[in-house]
Motif scaffolding. Structure first.
Motif, short mmCIF file in Angstrom:
data_model
loop_
_atom_site.label_atom_id
_atom_site.label_comp_id
_atom_site.label_asym_id
_atom_site.label_seq_id
_atom_site.Cartn_x
_atom_site.Cartn_y
_atom_site.Cartn_z
N GLN A 15 44.11 31.60 51.00
CA GLN A 15 45.73 31.11 50.65
C GLN A 15 46.27 32.48 50.41
OE1 GLN A 15 45.69 27.71 48.25
NE2 GLN A 15 45.00 25.93 49.87
N PRO A 16 45.76 33.02 48.62
CA PRO A 16 46.43 34.11 48.62
C PRO A 16 46.06 35.23 50.27
CG PRO A 16 44.28 33.75 47.24
CD PRO A 16 44.82 32.40 47.75
N LEU A 17 44.54 35.74 49.65
CA LEU A 17 44.80 36.89 51.35
C LEU A 17 45.49 36.55 52.89
CD1 LEU A 17 40.84 36.99 52.25
CD2 LEU A 17 42.37 38.66 51.22
N LEU A 18 46.21 35.58 52.69
CA LEU A 18 47.16 34.90 54.17
C LEU A 18 48.14 35.48 53.61
CD1 LEU A 18 45.49 32.41 55.63
CD2 LEU A 18 46.04 34.12 56.77
N GLN A 19 48.88 34.74 51.78
CA GLN A 19 50.01 35.61 51.55
C GLN A 19 50.21 37.26 51.64
OE1 GLN A 19 50.45 33.36 47.94
NE2 GLN A 19 50.56 31.21 49.14
N GLY B 75 43.82 43.11 44.55
CA GLY B 75 44.97 42.04 43.89
C GLY B 75 44.69 40.77 44.64
N THR B 76 43.87 40.82 45.66
CA THR B 76 44.33 39.42 45.66
C THR B 76 42.88 37.97 44.67
OG1 THR B 76 44.08 39.63 47.53
CG2 THR B 76 42.97 37.46 46.97
N ILE B 77 42.03 39.27 44.00
CA ILE B 77 41.20 38.57 43.10
C ILE B 77 42.19 38.77 41.85
CG2 ILE B 77 39.41 40.06 42.09
CD1 ILE B 77 38.31 40.87 43.70
N ARG B 78 43.40 40.08 41.47
CA ARG B 78 43.34 39.44 39.80
C ARG B 78 44.58 38.05 40.22
NH1 ARG B 78 43.36 45.08 40.35
NH2 ARG B 78 45.74 44.65 41.86
N ARG B 79 45.19 37.79 41.73
CA ARG B 79 46.72 37.19 41.39
C ARG B 79 45.11 35.63 41.71
NH1 ARG B 79 50.73 35.79 46.16
NH2 ARG B 79 51.52 34.63 46.02
N THR C 162 43.47 31.11 35.68
CA THR C 162 44.03 30.98 34.39
C THR C 162 45.37 30.59 34.13
OG1 THR C 162 42.93 32.91 33.73
CG2 THR C 162 44.08 32.40 31.85
N ALA C 163 46.22 30.15 34.61
CA ALA C 163 47.71 29.57 33.96
C ALA C 163 46.64 27.80 34.46
CB ALA C 163 48.66 29.70 34.87
N THR C 164 46.12 27.16 35.13
CA THR C 164 45.88 26.05 35.32
C THR C 164 44.05 25.40 35.03
OG1 THR C 164 45.22 26.69 37.88
CG2 THR C 164 47.52 26.07 37.45
N ALA C 165 43.48 26.35 34.90
CA ALA C 165 42.37 25.80 34.25
C ALA C 165 41.71 24.87 34.99
CB ALA C 165 42.44 25.35 32.99
N LYS C 166 42.30 24.60 36.20
CA LYS C 166 41.78 23.41 37.47
C LYS C 166 40.80 24.26 38.15
CE LYS C 166 46.31 20.87 37.55
NZ LYS C 166 46.87 21.07 37.73
N LYS C 167 40.05 23.72 38.99
CA LYS C 167 38.65 23.98 40.37
C LYS C 167 39.27 25.34 40.79
CE LYS C 167 36.11 22.13 43.83
NZ LYS C 167 36.20 21.12 44.72
N PRO C 168 38.78 26.33 41.00
CA PRO C 168 38.78 27.11 41.66
C PRO C 168 39.65 27.28 42.89
CG PRO C 168 36.94 27.68 40.27
CD PRO C 168 37.34 26.10 40.65
N ILE C 169 40.68 27.90 43.32
CA ILE C 169 41.17 27.81 44.86
C ILE C 169 40.74 28.45 45.46
CG2 ILE C 169 43.52 27.40 43.58
CD1 ILE C 169 44.54 30.26 44.02
#
Length: 319
Positions: free
Chosen positions: A83-87, A62-66, A72-79
């Motif tokens: 952060q998503p793991l903590l959420q 789920g973290t990977i999909r998020r 895909t939405a931002t097309a910016k540098k990988p986050i």
């Protein structure tokens, strides 16, 4: 099962380590995180059963999909993965308390992968000469100083005015155990060994088994203390940091200053002849903040223990 760190070709692995940008540069980090995650999955299945493994794997996927959706939405540098793991870990902790130890270990292994990648990128920059151009680095700063007309004498004069004094402090609220820190450090050392090129397949297999054993040991080890540390516990924990924060890094820092002065200004100054720019202090065993257990005798013992620790280090290197 195929070896997780075995490359399709060693030239390709070398290209990854030397890459300066793009996906190729991040490939070793993805490999470390993916491989550590797979080994952790093996440990969870063996130690805790398929049910817990399935819960953690659902979280991981789920973290990977998020993350991918955000990219895909931002097309910016990988986050950052953390952060998503903590959420996700917060929600999982509320619904599945048994997930918490596994989630902590998942975060720890990801952090170890990122720490190793920072060291890897630093080496790559030095190999390519990029450290001289890296903003904020010592070599980059000296090169910029020379570019804007600051002379070698001026640079040395400023260096003599620099004195940074980090101070070790005691943290009675520190609950991490020394044994856990040692295990994490060993995993980090094994990850660094896996970056050496080339490595015989049998050595890769041995390193992979060592990483697996340490992750298993971490799973079986309580992360937190069951009692409040004593002042002497704090002193011993502080001395553990001396090895990695002072003894192993200080000589390299002065060598780096010497090399940077040589590359930027052509100055030939040996590391031991440089001005002192870093000195350490410690409050551990000596802070007078109302702790009734910190007595003059304890402070004297803290100083003697620190001195003995340093002398033992010198003796080992002389031997």
């Amino acid at each position: 099962m195929a070896l997780l760190w075995n490359p399709e070709s060693w030239p390709q692995r070398l290209a990854e380590l030397e890459a300066q940008s793009g996906d190729l540069k991040e490939a070793p980090l993805r490999r470390d995180v993916r491989s550590l995650g797979m080994l952790l999955g093996e440990v969870l299945r063996e130690q805790a059963g398929d049910e817990l493994f399935a819960e953690v794997e659902t979280l991981r996927q789920g973290t990977i999909r998020r993350r991918d959706a955000k990219l895909t939405a931002t097309a910016k540098k990988p986050i950052a993965m953390q952060q998503p793991l903590l959420q996700w870990s917060t929600s999982c902790r509320r619904s599945k308390p048994s997930c918490s130890p596994a989630l902590r270990l998942l975060l720890r292994t990801h952090q170890l992968g990122r720490d190793n990648h920072r060291k890897r990128r630093r080496i790559a920059l030095r190999l390519s000469g990029g450290a001289v151009r890296q903003r904020g680095s010592l070599a980059g700063t000296l090169a910029e100083m020379r570019r804007v007309g600051i002379t070698a004498d001026e640079a040395l004069g400023w260096l003599k005015r620099v004195l940074i004094v980090p101070v070790f402090t005691a943290h009675p609220t520190e609950v991490a155990r020394r044994t856990v820190m040692f295990k994490r450090r060993r995993i980090g050392e094994f990850l660094a060994s896996l970056d050496r090129i080339p490595i015989p397949e049998q050595d890769l297999a041995r390193l992979e088994q060592l990483v697996l054993a340490e992750i298993t040991s971490l799973w079986q080890t309580d992360e937190v203390r069951s009692r409040r540390p004593t002042v002497y516990d704090e002193i011993k924990m502080g001395l553990d940091y001396y090895d990695v924060s002072i003894f192993e890094t200080l000589p390299g820092l002065y060598r780096e200053i010497s090399e940077a002065l040589r590359s930027s200004y052509g100055l030939e100054i040996e590391a031991h002849a440089l001005p002192q720019v870093l000195r350490f202090g410690s409050w551990i065993g000596g802070d007078r903040d109302g702790n009734p257990f910190v007595t003059p005798e304890v402070t004297r013992d803290a100083i003697h223990l620190a001195r003995g620790h340093l002398l033992l280090y010198y003796q080992q290197h002389l031997n």
